[in-house]
Design a protein around this motif. Structure first.
Motif, mmCIF file in Angstrom:
data_model
loop_
_atom_site.group_PDB
_atom_site.id
_atom_site.type_symbol
_atom_site.label_atom_id
_atom_site.label_comp_id
_atom_site.label_asym_id
_atom_site.label_seq_id
_atom_site.Cartn_x
_atom_site.Cartn_y
_atom_site.Cartn_z
ATOM 1 N N ALA A 70 0.831 -1.202 0.000
ATOM 2 C CA ALA A 70 0.000 0.000 0.000
ATOM 3 C C ALA A 70 0.868 1.257 0.000
ATOM 4 C CB ALA A 70 -0.927 -0.007 1.208
ATOM 5 N N HIS A 71 1.928 1.257 0.792
ATOM 6 C CA HIS A 71 2.836 2.418 0.828
ATOM 7 C C HIS A 71 3.515 2.633 -0.527
ATOM 8 C CE1 HIS A 71 2.669 3.895 4.898
ATOM 9 N NE2 HIS A 71 2.858 2.698 5.417
ATOM 10 N N LEU A 113 12.341 11.884 -1.676
ATOM 11 C CA LEU A 113 13.410 10.935 -1.350
ATOM 12 C C LEU A 113 13.482 10.715 0.162
ATOM 13 C CD1 LEU A 113 16.196 12.052 -3.846
ATOM 14 C CD2 LEU A 113 14.935 9.887 -3.871
ATOM 15 N N ALA A 114 13.247 11.776 0.924
ATOM 16 C CA ALA A 114 13.243 11.646 2.387
ATOM 17 C C ALA A 114 12.085 10.758 2.849
ATOM 18 C CB ALA A 114 13.139 13.025 3.032
ATOM 19 N N GLU A 115 10.934 10.859 2.172
ATOM 20 C CA GLU A 115 9.791 10.009 2.522
ATOM 21 C C GLU A 115 10.107 8.544 2.221
ATOM 22 O OE1 GLU A 115 6.180 11.547 0.719
ATOM 23 O OE2 GLU A 115 6.808 13.595 1.207
ATOM 24 N N PHE A 116 10.788 8.295 1.108
ATOM 25 C CA PHE A 116 11.234 6.933 0.814
ATOM 26 C C PHE A 116 12.143 6.424 1.935
ATOM 27 C CE2 PHE A 116 10.237 7.500 -3.832
ATOM 28 C CZ PHE A 116 9.564 6.308 -4.016
ATOM 29 N N GLU A 117 13.090 7.261 2.370
ATOM 30 C CA GLU A 117 14.021 6.867 3.419
ATOM 31 C C GLU A 117 13.294 6.498 4.700
ATOM 32 O OE1 GLU A 117 17.394 6.311 3.722
ATOM 33 O OE2 GLU A 117 17.190 6.295 1.543
ATOM 34 N N THR A 130 10.806 -5.363 0.673
ATOM 35 C CA THR A 130 10.693 -3.967 0.228
ATOM 36 C C THR A 130 11.378 -3.717 -1.108
ATOM 37 O OG1 THR A 130 12.676 -3.336 1.492
ATOM 38 C CG2 THR A 130 10.532 -3.087 2.591
ATOM 39 N N VAL A 131 11.632 -4.775 -1.874
ATOM 40 C CA VAL A 131 12.296 -4.613 -3.174
ATOM 41 C C VAL A 131 11.502 -3.667 -4.074
ATOM 42 C CG1 VAL A 131 12.845 -5.787 -5.336
ATOM 43 C CG2 VAL A 131 13.630 -6.729 -3.175
ATOM 44 N N GLY A 132 10.183 -3.837 -4.142
ATOM 45 C CA GLY A 132 9.356 -2.975 -4.991
ATOM 46 C C GLY A 132 9.487 -1.511 -4.614
ATOM 47 N N LEU A 133 9.524 -1.223 -3.330
ATOM 48 C CA LEU A 133 9.673 0.147 -2.850
ATOM 49 C C LEU A 133 11.058 0.689 -3.200
ATOM 50 C CD1 LEU A 133 7.954 2.186 -1.227
ATOM 51 C CD2 LEU A 133 9.078 1.355 0.850
ATOM 52 N N GLN A 134 12.081 -0.146 -3.075
ATOM 53 C CA GLN A 134 13.447 0.287 -3.400
ATOM 54 C C GLN A 134 13.605 0.549 -4.900
ATOM 55 O OE1 GLN A 134 16.706 -1.813 -1.080
ATOM 56 N NE2 GLN A 134 14.996 -3.176 -0.585
ATOM 57 N N VAL A 135 12.993 -0.305 -5.717
ATOM 58 C CA VAL A 135 13.051 -0.115 -7.174
ATOM 59 C C VAL A 135 12.348 1.181 -7.563
ATOM 60 C CG1 VAL A 135 12.202 -1.014 -9.380
ATOM 61 C CG2 VAL A 135 13.324 -2.549 -7.753
ATOM 62 N N VAL A 193 14.505 -5.717 -10.322
ATOM 63 C CA VAL A 193 15.698 -4.897 -10.065
ATOM 64 C C VAL A 193 16.539 -4.781 -11.331
ATOM 65 C CG1 VAL A 193 17.828 -4.704 -8.729
ATOM 66 C CG2 VAL A 193 15.737 -5.527 -7.626
ATOM 67 N N LYS A 194 16.748 -5.901 -11.998
ATOM 68 C CA LYS A 194 17.590 -5.922 -13.189
ATOM 69 C C LYS A 194 16.972 -5.096 -14.316
ATOM 70 C CE LYS A 194 19.832 -9.779 -13.796
ATOM 71 N NZ LYS A 194 20.234 -11.161 -14.196
ATOM 72 N N MET A 195 15.638 -5.189 -14.457
ATOM 73 C CA MET A 195 14.952 -4.425 -15.500
ATOM 74 C C MET A 195 15.095 -2.928 -15.237
ATOM 75 S SD MET A 195 13.002 -5.131 -18.280
ATOM 76 C CE MET A 195 11.793 -6.460 -18.094
ATOM 77 N N GLU A 196 14.900 -2.521 -13.988
ATOM 78 C CA GLU A 196 15.024 -1.094 -13.652
ATOM 79 C C GLU A 196 16.457 -0.611 -13.862
ATOM 80 O OE1 GLU A 196 13.811 2.485 -13.089
ATOM 81 O OE2 GLU A 196 12.367 0.859 -12.793
#
Length: 588
Positions: free
Chosen positions: A291-292, A312-316, A328-333, A369-372
């Motif tokens: 959801a996030h 970027l701070a909100e991502f952090e 959290t791979v999707g969020l990091q990508v 990850v590889k695609m991004e």
């Protein structure tokens, strides 16, 4: 045994021939077969009915009546013969004997309710709908174990009694929950295939009455389904929240699905409310993280200039809360994508993605990850490095749609670097992709290359177009427009001109230069009337007039032309709906 097989095959062949001739209206030939079939199978009502129909179509009503009266002397003849006899009288406007025959069919149901389906269906086949309803109801009344609600609902629909139809279907859903999806499909025919709003308004009224009198959450589910079909996502969300609160074991699946639908359809406000609700109610971290992730996509879509550092701070903050892990791979990508394409820091994005690659995760997360990573390398114009990753993905996910996406990106990257032959060879394979979207994109790019490659041995126009395409990918829209201006000036009349005009029109819309977009669409419509992009130009210009320039009268002839000249266009359904609205029709 062989003789039996031969006899059965002959009967089947005669049956098929009889139906073919009957459907063609060749009643004399059909009569020949039905007469033989009936003699061999005197209790088969289909054969008797076919034979009677042939008599009637040949206006031999007396012969039909004589046949039926003779058959009714047989012991155990099914009561459907009385329906055939009554209908034969009706065709001659003889109402009294028709009613007498129909009453005998009904009497058979009273004597033996197992005949209810045959009699009800027999009346329905003759479009005697009130009699069919009476037969089905009589059977259910005498034997409560019988349930013809499905048939009754369909007949009410044929009669136009929508309220009775809906109520009958809804009663059946309570009894037979396994039929819910089939019933929804049947209801959908009356809701969405008719241009009138009456069907949906009646259905909504019936459901609201049920919600107020019966606590069953199925009514909320159906209201939500109705509102989704109507693209009223805010109302659907209200119902999904009500379902969540009323269930003994609440789950968020319905709200999650609705949030994704609203997001895909561009209703970001409803999507934001749905995913915010999920973050507040979800018990497991994976659901909250998903959801996030969507909330951050919405945040990015709403972002204004100068907000990159805040986002970027909100991502952090989110990654500090949930950790940097496979979950959290999707969020990091998504963060890496924003960093590269919006915050203009592709080097840092690449470094972070390469670090993620070393973490343990499933093959699909690693593929994301590889695609991004490859996409960002294309952004940096590091084409050869990008091609390595795309090619790896193509092999690792060979039979998956993501493998086909990787192959398309191989072609597109090769196109950017000017390797048109290799790009074309990849696109030939993708024309038969299982993904229609990929297949369409591949076909368009292949046609672009093949149409232009032979015109100029140096491929100058094609290289300029590829450059403009890359600049647009890099979010340098103004630079892309400038390159296309140069292309249109120096390569006027070459095959690439129509694609260039369409691409520049789209970019101009993004930049707010609506006058230039309008002009380009007009040029495609006027100067390329046989072009594959004509339906795109007609539709896009119509939408521009409707949604941006507030000139609906200019949109109307464009939509009309698209409807009548391009019925196979992907824009046809929406164009027809919008045209009807402009014309003042009642449209659901």
């Amino acid at each position: 045994m062989t003789g039996l097989i031969t006899f059965t095959a002959m009967a089947q062949n005669q049956d098929a021939m009889a139906k073919i001739y009957l459907d063609k209206g060749d009643y004399k030939r059909a009569f020949y077969y039905y007469e033989k079939l009936h003699k061999e199978n005197p209790y088969n009502m289909n054969y008797l009915g076919g034979l009677v129909k042939c008599y009637q179509q040949l206006e031999q009503y007396d012969e039909a009546e004589a046949l039926l009266l003779k058959e009714l002397e047989r012991p155990g003849i099914p009561p459907g013969a009385y329906i055939e006899l009554g209908y034969n009288h009706l065709l001659q406007d003889e109402e009294a004997p028709a009613k007498e025959a129909f009453a005998k069919a009904m009497a058979a149901v009273e004597e033996n309710p197992s005949y209810a389906y045959m009699v009800g269906q027999g009346f329905r086949d003759k479009q005697l709908l009130d009699e069919a309803i009476a037969a089905f109801k009589k059977g259910m009344e005498i034997n409560p174990k019988l349930n013809f609600s499905y048939d009754l609902a369909f007949i009410y629909g044929e009669k136009g009694d929508l309220e009775q139809m809906y109520n009958t279907y809804l009663d059946l859903i309570v009894l037979r929950t396994n039929l819910k999806e089939n019933i929804k499909r049947n209801i959908g025919r009356f809701l969405f295939e008719d241009s009138s709003k009456m069907g949906s308004e009646v259905f909504r009224k019936v459901l609201l009455q049920r919600v107020q009198s019966d606590p069953n959450v199925v009514w909320n589910e159906l209201l939500s389904w109705l509102f989704v079909q109507q693209r009223k996502y805010r109302l659907a969300l209200t119902q999904e929240k009500a379902i969540y609160k009323r269930e003994e074991q609440p789950n968020l699946n319905g709200i999650t699905d609705l949030g994704m639908i609203a997001f895909d359809e561009g209703d970001l406000d409803v999507a934001e409310d749905a995913f915010t609700f999920i973050t507040e109610k979800a018990g497991d971290p994976a659901t909250r993280i998903q959801a996030h992730t969507f909330l951050m996509k919405i945040r990015i879509a709403h972002a204004e200039a100068g907000e990159a550092d805040d986002i970027l701070a909100e991502f952090e903050t989110l990654l500090d809360t949930y950790g940097r892990s496979a979950m959290t791979v999707g969020l990091q990508v998504l963060r890496a994508n924003f960093m590269a394409f919006n915050a203009r820091d592709p080097e840092q994005a690449v470094a972070e993605l390469q670090a993620i690659m070393d973490e343990p995760m499933d093959r699909y997360s690693k593929a994301a990850v590889k695609m991004e990573l490859a996409d960002i390398l294309v952004y940096q114009e590091q084409f050869n490095r990008a091609l390595i990753y795309y090619s790896q993905l193509q092999k690792e996910l060979k039979n998956d749609v993501r493998g086909q996406q990787a192959r398309y990106r191989v072609a597109l990257t090769s196109f950017y670097k000017g390797d048109f032959d290799w790009a074309e060879s990849q696109l030939k394979v993708l024309k038969s992709s299982t993904s229609q979207l990929i297949a369409n994109d591949a076909l368009q790019l292949k046609l672009l290359i093949s149409d232009n490659k032979g015109q100029d041995s140096l491929h100058l126009a094609l290289k300029k177009f590829a450059r403009a395409h890359l600049l647009a990918y890099q979010n340098q829209d103004e630079a892309a427009v400038a390159v296309i201006d140069e292309l249109l000036e120096t390569h006027r009349g070459e095959p690439v001109e129509d694609e260039a005009l369409m691409m520049q029109a789209s970019l101009s819309e993004e930049l707010g230069d609506l006058e230039k977009a309008e002009l380009n669409y007009r040029k495609v419509i006027e100067f390329f009337p046989d072009d594959i992009y004509l339906d795109d130009a007609l539709y896009n210009l119509a939408i521009l007039y409707l949604e941006e320039l507030n000139e609906p009268e200019k949109a109307k002839p464009l939509l009309e032309r698209l409807i009548f000249d391009h019925p196979d266009s992907i824009y046809f359904p929406d164009a027809r709906k919008r045209f009807r609205e402009l014309r003042g029709d009642a449209v659901n």
